[in-house]
Write an enzyme that holds these catalytic residues in place. Structure first.
Site, PDB file in Angstrom:
ATOM      1  N   ASP A   1     -67.383 -27.805   8.854  1.00 24.23           N
ATOM      2  CA  ASP A   1     -66.014 -28.177   8.954  1.00 24.23           C
ATOM      3  C   ASP A   1     -65.094 -27.533   8.031  1.00 24.23           C
ATOM      4  OD1 ASP A   1     -66.959 -30.573  10.363  1.00 24.23           O
ATOM      5  OD2 ASP A   1     -67.082 -31.579   8.533  1.00 24.23           O
TER       6      ASP A   1
ATOM      7  N   ASP B   1     -69.277 -44.491  20.597  1.00 23.75           N
ATOM      8  CA  ASP B   1     -68.826 -44.164  19.182  1.00 23.75           C
ATOM      9  C   ASP B   1     -67.397 -43.877  18.952  1.00 23.75           C
ATOM     10  OD1 ASP B   1     -69.131 -44.304  16.351  1.00 23.75           O
ATOM     11  OD2 ASP B   1     -70.257 -42.139  16.504  1.00 23.75           O
TER      12      ASP B   1
ATOM     13  N   GLU C   1     -78.074 -41.697   7.213  1.00 21.78           N
ATOM     14  CA  GLU C   1     -76.880 -42.490   7.999  1.00 21.78           C
ATOM     15  C   GLU C   1     -77.453 -43.017   9.622  1.00 21.78           C
ATOM     16  OE1 GLU C   1     -73.054 -40.811   8.187  1.00 21.78           O
ATOM     17  OE2 GLU C   1     -72.532 -41.652   9.992  1.00 21.78           O
TER      18      GLU C   1
ATOM     19  N   ASP D   1     -64.685 -42.163   8.479  1.00 18.14           N
ATOM     20  CA  ASP D   1     -65.216 -41.319   9.392  1.00 18.14           C
ATOM     21  C   ASP D   1     -64.588 -41.881  10.812  1.00 18.14           C
ATOM     22  OD1 ASP D   1     -66.764 -39.928  11.322  1.00 18.14           O
ATOM     23  OD2 ASP D   1     -68.930 -40.519  10.558  1.00 18.14           O
TER      24      ASP D   1
ATOM     25  N   ASP E   1     -69.524 -45.633   5.980  1.00 22.97           N
ATOM     26  CA  ASP E   1     -68.705 -44.940   6.963  1.00 22.97           C
ATOM     27  C   ASP E   1     -67.691 -45.849   7.641  1.00 22.97           C
ATOM     28  OD1 ASP E   1     -69.458 -42.419   6.127  1.00 22.97           O
ATOM     29  OD2 ASP E   1     -69.914 -41.662   8.218  1.00 22.97           O
TER      30      ASP E   1
ATOM     31  N   GLU F   1     -72.695 -47.094   8.997  1.00 29.75           N
ATOM     32  CA  GLU F   1     -71.189 -46.835   9.528  1.00 29.75           C
ATOM     33  C   GLU F   1     -71.053 -47.947  10.633  1.00 29.75           C
ATOM     34  OE1 GLU F   1     -70.175 -42.973  11.006  1.00 29.75           O
ATOM     35  OE2 GLU F   1     -69.491 -43.628  13.007  1.00 29.75           O
TER      36      GLU F   1
ATOM     37  N   HIS G   1     -68.822 -31.786   6.429  1.00 36.16           N
ATOM     38  CA  HIS G   1     -70.017 -30.928   6.932  1.00 36.16           C
ATOM     39  C   HIS G   1     -69.842 -29.393   6.679  1.00 36.16           C
ATOM     40  CE1 HIS G   1     -69.717 -34.419   9.912  1.00 36.16           C
ATOM     41  NE2 HIS G   1     -70.919 -34.173  10.036  1.00 36.16           N
TER      42      HIS G   1
ATOM     43  N   ASP H   1     -65.173 -44.367  17.113  1.00 40.26           N
ATOM     44  CA  ASP H   1     -64.809 -43.766  15.567  1.00 40.26           C
ATOM     45  C   ASP H   1     -63.198 -44.061  15.197  1.00 40.26           C
ATOM     46  OD1 ASP H   1     -67.024 -42.986  14.743  1.00 40.26           O
ATOM     47  OD2 ASP H   1     -66.817 -40.719  15.343  1.00 40.26           O
TER      48      ASP H   1
HETATM   49  C1  XUL Z   1     -71.659 -39.245  14.064  1.00 39.97           C
HETATM   50  C2  XUL Z   1     -71.306 -39.314  12.446  1.00 39.97           C
HETATM   51  C3  XUL Z   1     -71.167 -38.350  11.514  1.00 39.97           C
HETATM   52  C4  XUL Z   1     -72.045 -38.312  10.157  1.00 39.97           C
HETATM   53  C5  XUL Z   1     -72.162 -37.325   9.442  1.00 39.97           C
HETATM   54  O1  XUL Z   1     -71.452 -40.173  14.608  1.00 39.97           O
HETATM   55  O2  XUL Z   1     -71.089 -40.353  11.972  1.00 39.97           O
HETATM   56  O3  XUL Z   1     -70.128 -37.657  11.463  1.00 39.97           O
HETATM   57  O4  XUL Z   1     -71.185 -39.230   9.535  1.00 39.97           O
HETATM   58  O5  XUL Z   1     -72.823 -36.040   9.897  1.00 39.97           O
HETATM   59 CO    CO Z   2     -70.477 -41.251  10.236  1.00 36.82          CO
END
Ligand code: XUL
Ligand code: CO
Length: 441
Positions: free
Chosen positions: A102, A305, A230, A337, A294, A266, A99, A307
């Site tokens: 970032d 989430d 996404e 991600d 992702d 994702e 991003h 991740d």
């Molecule tokens: C948030 C997410 C983000 C996107 C990019 O859940 O997945 O990080 O991948 O903005």
């Molecule tokens: Co993502």
């Protein structure tokens, strides 16, 4: 200067290796089907999780130990670039993603923010001249700063719409400069909190207007990367507009935007939407819209989430099955991600986590390729729908049947018999394939 001095280049040592800093299954040069593993998997490191996260959560302060933390401001941003390219090289990874916020801190105003970005993009561009690691995609963060409280392109405040447009304009210019293969739109705050005060139609129309402007500007500057949406159903917003692939696709089709987009799927967003990862991949694939992934996983015991790095071999196998059926991801890739758990706070955990994810997808790839080669699922599916290959079934498929003909046919049936699906047999067959791949038999 080195940020990970105890780590040398991670190489493939095979399934019997006891070296935690080696790949057990990911062998970049190994050919699977018609491509090398590196070409199939197109792994990317997510800049945000790996170089900016500090481990803080709603109940606890940052606890991650990071060698670049002695810096601040632009010096920190520069140190992160140095650390990132050292990390990419040591992990031997072909792509990264970021991003805007970032890579460079926001300034006091947008002009300053852009200046900071230019400085860091110059530096990244320089590193990319000698690094093999390319930019899979970049995106604009339009959810963290308080100005995005009501959304970005769907904000009730036109100034925020304009601000967001300026950020995406800049993002597309950066994408073009750095040769990004894709540009991602994740609308974290593009949604609503309550319908009581929301003009849903205006917000959708504005989102479509925004996407149209992005398409026009990309064409104007000659950015030829793939646009990706996404989907995510919620978090941080209660109801997010790009809820899942089917919802986002219907939005795109309504506004004639579908030719310009594919999806970045994702895993943890799929499960948040009440779907499996493979469901979202399948829906995107059958519409020709599977763009990128992702790669992470959620925790079935937690409703948000999380991740996590992907380690569920069943999930990676079924995901790779969809990707192989799609004939690969084209310009897309598998972007981690994913973040290390708060309890895994040492820098070395960043390597362990990526190795775990890369090995898990390598096993998934090999198993899926074998399932495809042996037509395991194809055969089950072919058999299941066999009734549509002849007789009345074929008439239905060919458009040679109407309600009257079907009624006449149904009336002369004495009995309807259904065969079993044998689902447990299918699952145990997949287990057998997985274990055979893991044990290299
Ligand atoms: C948030 C997410 C983000 C996107 C990019 O859940 O997945 O990080 O991948 O903005
Ligand atoms: Co993502």
């Amino acid at each position: 200067m080195s940020y990970f001095e105890n780590v040398t280049k991670i190489t493939y040592e095979g399934p019997k290796s006891t070296n935690p800093l080696s790949f057990k299954f990911y062998n970049p040069e190994e050919v699977v089907g018609n491509k090398t593993m590196e070409e199939h998997l197109r792994f990317a490191v997510a800049y945000w999780h790996t170089f900016t996260m500090d481990g803080s959560d709603p109940f606890g302060a940052g606890n991650m130990i990071r060698p670049w933390d002695r810096f601040s401001g632009m010096d920190l941003a520069k140190a992160r670039v140095e650390a990132a390219f050292e990390f990419f090289e040591k992990l031997n990874v072909p792509f990264f993603c970021f991003h805007d916020v970032d890579i460079a801190p926001e300034g006091d105003n947008l002009r300053e923010t852009f200046k900071n970005l230019d400085t860091i993009v110059d530096m990244i561009e320089d590193y990319m001249k000698t690094s093999k690691t390319k930019l899979l995609w970049n995106t604009a963060n339009m959810f963290t700063h308080p100005r995005f409280v009501h959304g970005a392109a769907t904000s009730s405040n036109a100034d925020v719409f304009a601000y967001s447009a300026a950020k995406v304009k800049k993002g597309l210019e950066i994408a073009k400069r750095l040769g990004a293969q894709n540009y991602v739109f994740w609308g974290g705050r593009e949604g609503y909190e309550s319908l009581l005060n929301t003009d849903l139609k205006l917000e959708w129309d504005n989102l479509a207007r925004f996407y149209r402007m992005a398409i026009d500007y990309a064409q104007e500057i000659g950015f030829d990367g793939q646009f990706l949406i996404e989907p995510k159903p919620k978090e941080p917003t209660k109801h997010q507009y790009d809820f899942d692939v089917a919802t986002a696709l219907s939005f795109l089709k309504t506004y004639d935007l579908d030719p310009y987009f594919k999806f970045n799927i994702e895993a943890n967003h799929a499960t948040l939407a009440g779907h499996t990862f493979e469901h979202e991949l399948r829906v995107a694939r059958i519409h020709g819209k599977l763009g990128s992934v992702d790669a992470n996983q959620g925790d079935p015991l937690l409703g948000w989430d999380t991740d996590e790095f992907p380690t569920d071999l069943y999930a990676t196998t079924l995901a790779m099955y969809e990707i192989l059926k799609n004939d690969g991801l084209g310009k897309g890739g598998l972007n981690f991600d994913a973040k290390v758990r708060r309890t895994s706070f040492e820098p070395i955990d960043l390597f362990y986590a990526h190795i775990a994810g890369m090995d898990s997808f390598a096993i998934g790839l090999k198993t899926a390729q074998k399932l495809l080669d042996d037509k395991v699922l194809d055969q089950f599916i072919e058999k299941r729908y066999e009734s549509y290959t002849h007789g009345i079934g074929l008439d239905i498929i060919n458009g040679d049947a109407d309600f009257k003909k079907l009624e006449a046919y149904a009336l002369q049936l004495t009995e309807v018999t259904n065969p079993s699906n044998h689902l447990e047999l299918i699952k145990s067959t997949i287990n057998q394939y997985l274990l055979n791949i893991v044990h290299d038999r």
